[in-house]
Write a protein that holds these residues in place. Structure first.
Motif, mmCIF file in Angstrom:
data_model
loop_
_atom_site.group_PDB
_atom_site.id
_atom_site.type_symbol
_atom_site.label_atom_id
_atom_site.label_comp_id
_atom_site.label_asym_id
_atom_site.label_seq_id
_atom_site.Cartn_x
_atom_site.Cartn_y
_atom_site.Cartn_z
ATOM 1 N N THR A 88 0.820 -1.215 0.000
ATOM 2 C CA THR A 88 0.000 0.000 0.000
ATOM 3 C C THR A 88 0.852 1.263 0.000
ATOM 4 O OG1 THR A 88 -0.240 -0.175 2.413
ATOM 5 C CG2 THR A 88 -2.019 -1.077 1.062
ATOM 6 N N ASP A 89 2.003 1.234 0.650
ATOM 7 C CA ASP A 89 2.888 2.405 0.612
ATOM 8 C C ASP A 89 3.263 2.741 -0.826
ATOM 9 O OD1 ASP A 89 2.869 2.815 3.318
ATOM 10 O OD2 ASP A 89 4.863 1.980 3.690
ATOM 11 N N ALA A 90 3.654 1.738 -1.600
ATOM 12 C CA ALA A 90 4.049 1.976 -2.990
ATOM 13 C C ALA A 90 2.855 2.397 -3.839
ATOM 14 C CB ALA A 90 4.696 0.716 -3.569
ATOM 15 N N LEU A 91 1.739 1.684 -3.672
ATOM 16 C CA LEU A 91 0.547 1.998 -4.457
ATOM 17 C C LEU A 91 0.031 3.398 -4.143
ATOM 18 C CD1 LEU A 91 -1.710 1.148 -6.383
ATOM 19 C CD2 LEU A 91 -2.835 0.018 -4.461
ATOM 20 N N HIS A 92 -0.010 3.746 -2.880
ATOM 21 C CA HIS A 92 -0.525 5.058 -2.491
ATOM 22 C C HIS A 92 0.418 6.175 -2.927
ATOM 23 C CE1 HIS A 92 -3.264 3.212 0.852
ATOM 24 N NE2 HIS A 92 -3.565 2.810 -0.373
ATOM 25 N N ASP A 93 1.724 5.929 -2.876
ATOM 26 C CA ASP A 93 2.668 6.930 -3.377
ATOM 27 C C ASP A 93 2.491 7.140 -4.878
ATOM 28 O OD1 ASP A 93 3.759 7.522 -0.942
ATOM 29 O OD2 ASP A 93 5.572 6.313 -1.204
ATOM 30 N N ALA A 94 2.162 6.063 -5.594
ATOM 31 C CA ALA A 94 1.894 6.195 -7.026
ATOM 32 C C ALA A 94 0.669 7.072 -7.267
ATOM 33 C CB ALA A 94 1.686 4.815 -7.653
ATOM 34 N N LEU A 95 -0.400 6.818 -6.509
ATOM 35 C CA LEU A 95 -1.608 7.630 -6.657
ATOM 36 C C LEU A 95 -1.331 9.093 -6.330
ATOM 37 C CD1 LEU A 95 -4.220 5.206 -5.043
ATOM 38 C CD2 LEU A 95 -4.031 5.799 -7.469
ATOM 39 N N ARG A 96 -0.567 9.337 -5.273
ATOM 40 C CA ARG A 96 -0.230 10.718 -4.910
ATOM 41 C C ARG A 96 0.565 11.395 -6.016
ATOM 42 N NH1 ARG A 96 1.464 8.173 -0.035
ATOM 43 N NH2 ARG A 96 -0.051 8.411 1.643
ATOM 44 N N THR A 97 1.517 10.675 -6.578
ATOM 45 C CA THR A 97 2.381 11.255 -7.605
ATOM 46 C C THR A 97 1.583 11.602 -8.855
ATOM 47 O OG1 THR A 97 4.257 9.977 -6.755
ATOM 48 C CG2 THR A 97 4.477 10.885 -8.974
ATOM 49 N N PHE A 98 0.714 10.715 -9.287
ATOM 50 C CA PHE A 98 -0.144 11.030 -10.431
ATOM 51 C C PHE A 98 -1.030 12.240 -10.118
ATOM 52 C CE2 PHE A 98 0.264 6.450 -11.911
ATOM 53 C CZ PHE A 98 0.918 6.767 -13.090
ATOM 54 N N ALA A 99 -1.581 12.302 -8.899
ATOM 55 C CA ALA A 99 -2.495 13.380 -8.538
ATOM 56 C C ALA A 99 -1.792 14.729 -8.448
ATOM 57 C CB ALA A 99 -3.171 13.062 -7.214
ATOM 58 N N GLU A 100 -0.535 14.728 -8.053
ATOM 59 C CA GLU A 100 0.187 15.975 -7.855
ATOM 60 C C GLU A 100 0.698 16.587 -9.161
ATOM 61 O OE1 GLU A 100 3.156 14.763 -5.103
ATOM 62 O OE2 GLU A 100 1.785 14.746 -3.382
ATOM 63 N N GLY A 101 0.729 15.824 -10.232
ATOM 64 C CA GLY A 101 1.215 16.339 -11.506
ATOM 65 C C GLY A 101 0.162 17.147 -12.231
ATOM 66 N N ASP A 102 0.571 17.767 -13.325
ATOM 67 C CA ASP A 102 -0.362 18.532 -14.155
ATOM 68 C C ASP A 102 -1.097 17.645 -15.145
ATOM 69 O OD1 ASP A 102 0.278 20.939 -12.949
ATOM 70 O OD2 ASP A 102 1.776 21.496 -14.453
ATOM 71 N N ALA A 103 -0.472 16.554 -15.559
ATOM 72 C CA ALA A 103 -1.025 15.740 -16.644
ATOM 73 C C ALA A 103 -2.313 15.037 -16.227
ATOM 74 C CB ALA A 103 0.001 14.703 -17.088
ATOM 75 N N PRO A 104 -3.392 15.208 -16.993
ATOM 76 C CA PRO A 104 -4.616 14.442 -16.711
ATOM 77 C C PRO A 104 -4.404 12.964 -17.004
ATOM 78 C CG PRO A 104 -4.853 15.699 -18.731
ATOM 79 C CD PRO A 104 -3.555 16.115 -18.127
ATOM 80 N N VAL A 105 -5.110 12.129 -16.245
ATOM 81 C CA VAL A 105 -5.004 10.679 -16.383
ATOM 82 C C VAL A 105 -6.305 10.132 -16.957
ATOM 83 C CG1 VAL A 105 -4.650 8.483 -15.182
ATOM 84 C CG2 VAL A 105 -3.408 10.540 -14.436
ATOM 85 N N VAL A 106 -6.181 9.354 -18.033
ATOM 86 C CA VAL A 106 -7.320 8.672 -18.650
ATOM 87 C C VAL A 106 -7.167 7.186 -18.367
ATOM 88 C CG1 VAL A 106 -8.519 8.126 -20.805
ATOM 89 C CG2 VAL A 106 -7.506 10.399 -20.473
ATOM 90 N N ALA A 107 -8.201 6.553 -17.818
ATOM 91 C CA ALA A 107 -8.180 5.112 -17.572
ATOM 92 C C ALA A 107 -9.185 4.428 -18.477
ATOM 93 C CB ALA A 107 -8.500 4.807 -16.113
ATOM 94 N N ALA A 108 -8.771 3.316 -19.071
ATOM 95 C CA ALA A 108 -9.659 2.481 -19.887
ATOM 96 C C ALA A 108 -9.825 1.162 -19.159
ATOM 97 C CB ALA A 108 -9.059 2.260 -21.274
ATOM 98 N N VAL A 109 -11.043 0.853 -18.728
ATOM 99 C CA VAL A 109 -11.254 -0.333 -17.898
ATOM 100 C C VAL A 109 -12.198 -1.312 -18.584
ATOM 101 C CG1 VAL A 109 -10.857 1.055 -15.840
ATOM 102 C CG2 VAL A 109 -13.184 0.609 -16.555
ATOM 103 N N GLN A 110 -11.890 -2.581 -18.418
ATOM 104 C CA GLN A 110 -12.687 -3.639 -19.020
ATOM 105 C C GLN A 110 -12.774 -4.812 -18.057
ATOM 106 O OE1 GLN A 110 -9.545 -3.080 -19.745
ATOM 107 N NE2 GLN A 110 -8.491 -5.061 -19.687
ATOM 108 N N GLY A 111 -13.755 -5.668 -18.286
ATOM 109 C CA GLY A 111 -13.868 -6.884 -17.494
ATOM 110 C C GLY A 111 -14.099 -6.597 -16.025
ATOM 111 N N ALA A 112 -13.463 -7.411 -15.174
ATOM 112 C CA ALA A 112 -13.635 -7.271 -13.732
ATOM 113 C C ALA A 112 -12.766 -6.143 -13.193
ATOM 114 C CB ALA A 112 -13.277 -8.583 -13.039
ATOM 115 N N VAL A 113 -13.388 -5.292 -12.393
ATOM 116 C CA VAL A 113 -12.682 -4.211 -11.707
ATOM 117 C C VAL A 113 -13.057 -4.339 -10.232
ATOM 118 C CG1 VAL A 113 -12.231 -1.742 -11.596
ATOM 119 C CG2 VAL A 113 -12.953 -2.780 -13.768
#
Length: 269
Positions: A88-113
């Protein structure tokens, strides 16, 4: 410790579009420690390169089924607690890093989520779901509590009452309902998911990256700030954006009755 690059693929083109791909399709892209670290490495690479947009996808039939329970089941007691903390430390740091940047994030999801997969989908700025996608919180069904920001994102996206319904009952939510309640941005035909997600990410890549970043942060702050201070933040942000290269180009393009060209502006930090 560096991750196994085969777990999470990162491709950043010269124009600033980053493609981040979960590569455990045979395991439903379940998140083990190495994949969590791979996501963090990917997020850091995007931050270091100053990308304009991020496209997050998962290989195989499912976008992400959550944590790797097979890996977790091999551990117990304090060892398991330490392992899950590392994940969770690594995963949460990844989420924080994406959130803190300027670049918008697009997710494409299929199947089971499921589980943390919902967190990844919810954290994206634009989430496209294939019509055959389905969403299940799953945590309490196995005696776990949420991670990956799920208990933070869900109440904000679907409301606290519905969030608790999803988290406590673990009922399956089909793509159409996910769109109706605000969990995803829109639903597309399965055979159009990849193309539509790429088109959306490319359109954002061509946009005013700094203005996108300011807008992302304003929306996030507005969920918890009082109106008065938030209006002050908007005023300062608007003034700075108007004086920026992107702001000047946008207005010049509007007055000149042409499409704005934000791509010539530097996006690397």
């Amino acid at each position: 410790m560096r991750s196994d690059p085969t777990r999470v693929g990162v491709e950043i083109d010269d124009d600033g579009l980053a493609r981040v791909t979960l590569r455990r399709g045979e395991a439903g892209n379940a998140i083990d420690l190495d994949m969590a670290r791979g996501l963090l490495d990917a997020a850091r690479s995007c931050a270091q390169e100053g990308v304009r947009a991020v496209l997050l996808t998962g290989e195989g039939k499912s976008f992400c089924v959550g944590g790797d329970l097979r890996e977790f089941s091999r551990l117990s007691g304090e060892t398991l607690e330490k392992h899950l903390t590392a994940v969770t430390d690594a995963l949460h740091d990844a989420l924080r890093t994406f959130a803190e940047g300027d670049a918008p994030v697009v997710a494409a999801v299929q199947g089971a989520v499921a589980g943390a997969g919902i967190g990844l989908a919810a954290a994206a700025d634009v989430t496209l779901a294939a019509a055959d996608a389905s969403f299940t919180a799953a945590y309490t069904g196995i005696g776990y509590a949420p991670d990956a920001g799920v208990s933070w994102f869900l109440p904000r996206l679907v409301g606290p009452k519905r969030a608790l319904d999803l988290l406590l009952t673990n009922r399956r939510v089909a793509a159409a309902e996910a769109e109706a309640i605000g969990l995803v941005s829109r639903v597309v035909a399965p055979d159009r998911l990849a193309a539509e997600a790429a088109r959306t990410a490319e359109a954002l890549r061509r946009g005013p990256t700094t203005a996108f970043g300011v807008t992302r942060r304003l929306v996030a702050a507005g969920l918890t700030s009082d109106l008065g201070p938030h209006l002050d933040q908007e005023a300062h942000a608007l003034a700075a954006a108007a004086a920026s290269d992107a702001g000047r180009e946008g207005v010049a393009a509007f007055l000149g009755k042409r499409a704005p060209d934000f791509q010539h502006l530097s996006f690397r930090t």
